[in-house]
Every structure is written in structure tokens, then in C-alpha cells.
Design a protein around this motif. Structure first.
Motif, PDB file in Angstrom:
ATOM      1  N   SER A 167      -3.740  -2.467   0.609  1.00 31.43           N
ATOM      2  CA  SER A 167      -3.336  -2.754   2.362  1.00 31.43           C
ATOM      3  C   SER A 167      -2.127  -1.730   2.675  1.00 31.43           C
ATOM      4  CB  SER A 167      -2.309  -4.369   2.172  1.00 31.43           C
ATOM      5  OG  SER A 167      -0.956  -4.487   2.119  1.00 31.43           O
ATOM      6  N   VAL A 170       1.646  -3.833   2.414  1.00 34.61           N
ATOM      7  CA  VAL A 170       2.247  -4.038   1.071  1.00 34.61           C
ATOM      8  C   VAL A 170       1.740  -2.596   0.229  1.00 34.61           C
ATOM      9  CG1 VAL A 170       3.028  -5.655  -0.483  1.00 34.61           C
ATOM     10  CG2 VAL A 170       2.282  -6.317   2.227  1.00 34.61           C
ATOM     11  N   HIS A 189      -7.231  -2.689  -6.447  1.00 33.41           N
ATOM     12  CA  HIS A 189      -8.303  -3.475  -5.792  1.00 33.41           C
ATOM     13  C   HIS A 189      -8.810  -3.922  -6.354  1.00 33.41           C
ATOM     14  CE1 HIS A 189     -10.656   0.396  -5.961  1.00 33.41           C
ATOM     15  NE2 HIS A 189      -9.044   1.083  -6.141  1.00 33.41           N
ATOM     16  N   SER A 190      -9.929  -4.117  -5.134  1.00 33.28           N
ATOM     17  CA  SER A 190     -10.964  -5.174  -5.413  1.00 33.28           C
ATOM     18  C   SER A 190     -12.534  -4.928  -6.821  1.00 33.28           C
ATOM     19  CB  SER A 190     -11.979  -5.966  -4.031  1.00 33.28           C
ATOM     20  OG  SER A 190     -12.160  -5.064  -3.841  1.00 33.28           O
ATOM     21  N   ALA A 208      -0.056  -8.291  -5.078  1.00 26.87           N
ATOM     22  CA  ALA A 208      -0.547  -8.817  -3.613  1.00 26.87           C
ATOM     23  C   ALA A 208      -1.728  -8.378  -2.980  1.00 26.87           C
ATOM     24  CB  ALA A 208       0.575  -7.208  -2.568  1.00 26.87           C
ATOM     25  N   VAL A 209      -2.270  -9.924  -3.092  1.00 32.28           N
ATOM     26  CA  VAL A 209      -3.642  -9.616  -3.171  1.00 32.28           C
ATOM     27  C   VAL A 209      -3.609 -11.221  -2.066  1.00 32.28           C
ATOM     28  CG1 VAL A 209      -5.578 -10.469  -4.883  1.00 32.28           C
ATOM     29  CG2 VAL A 209      -3.770  -9.634  -5.370  1.00 32.28           C
ATOM     30  N   GLY A 210      -3.145 -11.911  -2.439  1.00 33.30           N
ATOM     31  CA  GLY A 210      -3.217 -12.896  -1.501  1.00 33.30           C
ATOM     32  C   GLY A 210      -4.337 -14.444  -1.577  1.00 33.30           C
ATOM     33  N   VAL A 229       4.299 -11.053  -4.059  1.00 31.51           N
ATOM     34  CA  VAL A 229       4.295 -10.509  -3.048  1.00 31.51           C
ATOM     35  C   VAL A 229       3.639 -11.621  -1.960  1.00 31.51           C
ATOM     36  CG1 VAL A 229       4.199  -8.933  -1.422  1.00 31.51           C
ATOM     37  CG2 VAL A 229       4.181  -8.417  -3.177  1.00 31.51           C
ATOM     38  N   ASP A 242       0.792 -14.991  -6.069  1.00 32.10           N
ATOM     39  CA  ASP A 242      -0.072 -14.761  -6.341  1.00 32.10           C
ATOM     40  C   ASP A 242      -0.664 -14.898  -8.021  1.00 32.10           C
ATOM     41  OD1 ASP A 242      -1.385 -14.316  -3.723  1.00 32.10           O
ATOM     42  OD2 ASP A 242      -0.509 -12.282  -4.292  1.00 32.10           O
ATOM     43  N   VAL A 262      10.378 -12.661  -2.446  1.00 32.94           N
ATOM     44  CA  VAL A 262      10.304 -11.460  -1.871  1.00 32.94           C
ATOM     45  C   VAL A 262       9.967 -11.968  -0.316  1.00 32.94           C
ATOM     46  CG1 VAL A 262       8.240  -9.934  -0.492  1.00 32.94           C
ATOM     47  CG2 VAL A 262       8.675 -10.189  -3.201  1.00 32.94           C
ATOM     48  N   GLY A 263       9.902 -12.801  -0.025  1.00 32.30           N
ATOM     49  CA  GLY A 263      10.098 -13.527   1.617  1.00 32.30           C
ATOM     50  C   GLY A 263      11.187 -13.383   2.077  1.00 32.30           C
ATOM     51  N   THR A 266      11.471  -8.942   2.947  1.00 34.69           N
ATOM     52  CA  THR A 266      11.139  -8.425   4.158  1.00 34.69           C
ATOM     53  C   THR A 266      11.691  -8.705   5.626  1.00 34.69           C
ATOM     54  OG1 THR A 266       9.562  -9.133   2.811  1.00 34.69           O
ATOM     55  CG2 THR A 266       9.060  -8.822   5.206  1.00 34.69           C
TER      56      THR A 266
HETATM   57  P1  NDP Z   1      -5.101  -7.490   2.632  1.00 33.39           P
HETATM   58  O1  NDP Z   1      -6.068  -9.117   2.317  1.00 33.39           O
HETATM   59  O2  NDP Z   1      -4.399  -6.775   3.468  1.00 33.39           O
HETATM   60  O3  NDP Z   1      -4.787  -7.234   0.759  1.00 33.39           O
HETATM   61  C1  NDP Z   1      -4.997  -7.823  -0.347  1.00 33.39           C
HETATM   62  C2  NDP Z   1      -5.971  -6.685  -1.135  1.00 33.39           C
HETATM   63  O4  NDP Z   1      -5.981  -7.740  -2.855  1.00 33.39           O
HETATM   64  C3  NDP Z   1      -6.805  -6.144  -0.549  1.00 33.39           C
HETATM   65  O5  NDP Z   1      -6.001  -3.959  -1.381  1.00 33.39           O
HETATM   66  C4  NDP Z   1      -7.834  -6.066  -1.709  1.00 33.39           C
HETATM   67  O6  NDP Z   1      -8.606  -4.930  -2.230  1.00 33.39           O
HETATM   68  C5  NDP Z   1      -6.559  -6.311  -2.637  1.00 33.39           C
HETATM   69  N1  NDP Z   1      -7.920  -7.715  -4.396  1.00 33.39           N
HETATM   70  C6  NDP Z   1      -8.712  -8.688  -3.017  1.00 33.39           C
HETATM   71  N2  NDP Z   1      -9.744  -9.308  -4.424  1.00 33.39           N
HETATM   72  C7  NDP Z   1      -9.148  -8.673  -5.265  1.00 33.39           C
HETATM   73  C8  NDP Z   1      -9.165  -9.106  -7.103  1.00 33.39           C
HETATM   74  N3  NDP Z   1     -10.557  -9.665  -6.947  1.00 33.39           N
HETATM   75  N4  NDP Z   1      -9.371  -7.936  -7.719  1.00 33.39           N
HETATM   76  C9  NDP Z   1      -8.259  -6.880  -7.598  1.00 33.39           C
HETATM   77  N5  NDP Z   1      -7.300  -6.645  -6.245  1.00 33.39           N
HETATM   78  C10 NDP Z   1      -8.166  -7.964  -4.987  1.00 33.39           C
HETATM   79  O7  NDP Z   1      -3.416  -8.523   1.973  1.00 33.39           O
HETATM   80  P2  NDP Z   1      -1.448  -8.339   2.122  1.00 33.39           P
HETATM   81  O8  NDP Z   1      -1.430  -6.838   1.162  1.00 33.39           O
HETATM   82  O9  NDP Z   1      -1.438  -8.295   3.746  1.00 33.39           O
HETATM   83  O10 NDP Z   1      -0.890  -9.208   1.932  1.00 33.39           O
HETATM   84  C11 NDP Z   1      -1.282  -9.676   0.626  1.00 33.39           C
HETATM   85  C12 NDP Z   1      -0.558 -11.152   0.062  1.00 33.39           C
HETATM   86  O11 NDP Z   1       0.258 -10.897   0.577  1.00 33.39           O
HETATM   87  C13 NDP Z   1      -1.003 -12.014   1.036  1.00 33.39           C
HETATM   88  O12 NDP Z   1      -0.686 -13.358   0.339  1.00 33.39           O
HETATM   89  C14 NDP Z   1       0.376 -12.268   2.347  1.00 33.39           C
HETATM   90  O13 NDP Z   1       0.857 -13.791   2.850  1.00 33.39           O
HETATM   91  C15 NDP Z   1       1.345 -11.370   1.446  1.00 33.39           C
HETATM   92  N6  NDP Z   1       2.359 -10.825   2.271  1.00 33.39           N
HETATM   93  C16 NDP Z   1       3.362 -11.504   1.646  1.00 33.39           C
HETATM   94  C17 NDP Z   1       4.876 -10.835   2.389  1.00 33.39           C
HETATM   95  C18 NDP Z   1       6.383 -11.304   2.228  1.00 33.39           C
HETATM   96  O14 NDP Z   1       7.025 -10.798   2.753  1.00 33.39           O
HETATM   97  N7  NDP Z   1       6.425 -11.626   1.628  1.00 33.39           N
HETATM   98  C19 NDP Z   1       4.491  -9.968   3.184  1.00 33.39           C
HETATM   99  C20 NDP Z   1       2.868  -9.205   3.322  1.00 33.39           C
HETATM  100  C21 NDP Z   1       1.783  -9.890   3.209  1.00 33.39           C
HETATM  101  P3  NDP Z   1     -10.086  -4.381  -1.387  1.00 33.39           P
HETATM  102  O15 NDP Z   1      -8.919  -3.196  -0.683  1.00 33.39           O
HETATM  103  O16 NDP Z   1     -11.028  -3.452  -2.322  1.00 33.39           O
HETATM  104  O17 NDP Z   1     -10.301  -5.432  -0.447  1.00 33.39           O
END
Ligand code: NDP
Length: 281
Positions: A167, A170, A189-190, A208-210, A229, A242, A262-263, A266
Motif C-alpha cells: 500500500s 505502509v 502482494h496478492s 501489512a496485509v490486513g 502492522v 496479521d 506498531v500502533g 504511528t
Molecule cells: P491495504 O489493504 O491497502 O493493503 C494490503 C496489502 O496486502 C495489498 O498490497 C495486498 O496486495 C496485500 N495482500 C492481500 N492479500 C494478500 C495475499 N493473499 N498475499 C499477499 N499479499 C496480500 O492495507 P494497508 O497497507 O493500508 O494496511 C494493512 C494492515 O495494516 C491493515 O490491517 C491496517 O488496518 C493496518 N494498519 C495499521 C497501522 C498501524 O498504525 N498499526 C497503520 C496503517 C495500517 P495487492 O496490492 O496485490 O492487493
């Protein structure tokens, strides 16, 4: 658990202590850093983030203003507010809490924030600076992660660093910061093939996947530093990251918990950027 726990709260507290002293020094010169936080709509998670940011400001002696706008706010109204804040002399940093309601164009809003007040470092000109390694503002989450990595005493130079997630807030800036410290960086990534094979190479693994429990013990090299993350809710509505914390904790050398990793970092980095902005204005 075998792994060392990387305590984001403790690292954050010691950084905030130093920053508090900086704010006191600025006060002697008649300067009070000021942060404006804009919240549109009533998303409960965003409300919590905004409250924590306000609390952080209070703790350090940073002046803060909160603008709570209804979900039906128009693009024009939001842009006008940003324009007003750009010109407001007691405001050094502007933060528009994302995500915005669907009818609003967040890119246009970010680009409207003065790059000098863009404490999230999301404006294209600040993103460009991150690429060049010339930071006006630190990208908050990745910069906080670098502090956590440094706190373990591990040198990034020459290490295999693997980031899962690309993303703009991150994954991508994280890659830049690790690269600037001479890590060998892979961003997954995915569409990445054989993900576990790649993550198992990592000396430093950033997830940082979510997705809860996405990183399992089989994906982690013995002794690796694992940074989680993710901020997700598990089946019981409990906050989780994650990484499968219990299982990975038996393999990793060091690991961040969620919450408490990490929270807190930030927000600390956001406060740091606000102090930087005040010094520059
Ligand atoms: P995004 O949804 O923007 O990005 C997620 C990434 O994960 C994408 O690049 C996606 O790939 C990749 N992904 C998804 N599925 C897979 C898979 N099966 N295999 C490999 N890669 C995969 O999320 P963010 O970066 O915004 O946030 C990620 C997490 O971090 C969330 O849980 C968010 O809440 C958390 N977060 C926490 C913060 C903190 O302060 N602690 C701050 C910001 C975020 P693709 O690009 O190909 O779709």
C-alpha cells in the motif's frame, strides 16, 4: 514464547519523553506546535484514532484542534476547510483522517493540504521526497517500524527484508526506508507466487496485509524479526494483527504484539512530524 517481545508502548514512551522536552524548548522561544485533525462522518475506528491523536498532543503540550464534519459534507466544504487550515498561522500540521466517506475524493483532499503542513506525508511531493531519501516528514507507520527495528539492536544493512503488502501508506514507503538503510528488500502482494518461500528468506519480515493469522510459523525463518502492522478483528471482535502471534513467537527472534506494537509508534511519529513542522514554519 521464545521470541523477544518488541514493546511499542515502551519505545514510544521513551521517544515521547524526548519530544516533550523539545516542545518545552520551543515554548521558551514562544512556539507552540499546532495540529488540526479533521474527521468526516462517524466511523467508530476513526473516532478512536482521532481521540488517541488528541490525547498524544495533550500529553506533549502540542496545541490541537478537532473538526468533526457530518458524513454528508461536500467535497467543496472539505476543500474549503483545508484551505482555511493551510493559512491558519497557529496550525503547523493538518491531518485528515482516512478513509473518507465514499462520495469524497481523498486524493484531491490530500493534494490540497499544503506540503509544509502534511504531517502524514501523504502529499505527492512528500512521497517523492521519501523516494529520494530526503525527508521533510517521515511516513508515520514505516518510520515507527524503523524505530522498533532499531530498538532490537539489529542492523538493517545487508539483511534480507521482506514486506508483505504494497500500500501507499505502509508497504511502499516501508520498502524505501529499509532500502535507505541498505537492506535487501522484497515487496510481496496478492499476486506473489510461492509467498512462504519468499517470507522464509526474511531476516526482517513486515506484515501489512490486513488479514488475521495470515503469517504462520511455517512462513518465518528461525530467529527473524517479525513486525506485525495488521489491525484486524478476530472472530470474537478482539483486536489482532496479521501474524499468528503464539506460533510465530516460537520461531521468531523478536516479534511485535498487537495491540502494543506498531500502533502506538504511528501516532508518536505523527507528533514528531508536527514538531518538525512547527520548527520549519
Ligand atoms: P491495504 O489493504 O491497502 O493493503 C494490503 C496489502 O496486502 C495489498 O498490497 C495486498 O496486495 C496485500 N495482500 C492481500 N492479500 C494478500 C495475499 N493473499 N498475499 C499477499 N499479499 C496480500 O492495507 P494497508 O497497507 O493500508 O494496511 C494493512 C494492515 O495494516 C491493515 O490491517 C491496517 O488496518 C493496518 N494498519 C495499521 C497501522 C498501524 O498504525 N498499526 C497503520 C496503517 C495500517 P495487492 O496490492 O496485490 O492487493
Amino acid at each position: 514464547m521464545k521470541a523477544m517481545l518488541i514493546d511499542g508502548k515502551a519505545v514510544s514512551a521513551s521517544l515521547r519523553e524526548a519530544m516533550k522536552a523539545e516542545v518545552e524548548e520551543l515554548a521558551e522561544q514562544g512556539i507552540t506546535p499546532g495540529l488540526a485533525v479533521v474527521l468526516v462522518g462517524d466511523d467508530p475506528a476513526s473516532q478512536v484514532y482521532v481521540r488517541n491523536k488528541e490525547k498524544g498532543c495533550e500529553e506533549l503540550g502540542i496545541y490541537s484542534e478537532k473538526y468533526e464534519l457530518p458524513a454528508a459534507t461536500t467535497q467543496r466544504e472539505l476543500m474549503d476547510l483545508v484551505e482555511t487550515l493551510n493559512k491558519k498561522p497557529d496550525i503547523d500540521g493538518i491531518l485528515v483522517q482516512l478513509p473518507l466517506p465514499d462520495h469524497l475524493d481523498s486524493n484531491a483532499v490530500i493534494e490540497a493540504i499544503s506540503p509544509d503542513k502534511d504531517v502524514d506525508a501523504f502529499h505527492a511531493s512528500n512521497v517523492g521526497r521519501i523516494m529520494l531519501g530526503d525527508y521533510r516528514f517521515l511516513p508515520c507507520t514505516p518510520a515507527g517500524i524503523m524505530e522498533l527495528i532499531h530498538s532490537t539492536g539489529i542492523e538493517v544493512e545487508g539483511k534480507e527484508c521482506v514486506i508483505v503488502g504494497r500500500s501507499n501508506i505502509v508497504g511502499k514507503p516501508m520498502a524505501m526506508l529499509l532500502l535507505h538503510e541498505n537492506g535487501t528488500v522484497t515487496v510481496c502482494h496478492s499476486r506473489t507466487k510461492n509467498l512462504a518461500e519468499v517470507t522464509r528468506r526474511a531476516d526482517i519480515l513486515v506484515a501489512a496485509v490486513g488479514k488475521p493469522n495470515f503469517i504462520t510459523a511455517e512462513m518465518v525463518k528461525e530467529g527473524a524479526v517479525v513486525i506485525d502492522v495488521g489491525m484486524n478483528r478476530d472472530g470474537n471482535g478482539k483486536l489482532c494483527g496479521d501474524v499468528d502471534f503464539e506460533a510465530v513467537g516460537e520461531v521468531a527472534g523478536a516479534i511485535t504484539p498487537v495491540p502494543g506494537g506498531v500502533g502506538p509508534m504511528t501516532i508518536t511519529m505523527l507528533l514528531k512530524n508536527t514538531i518538525t513542522a512547527a520548527k520549519k514554519q
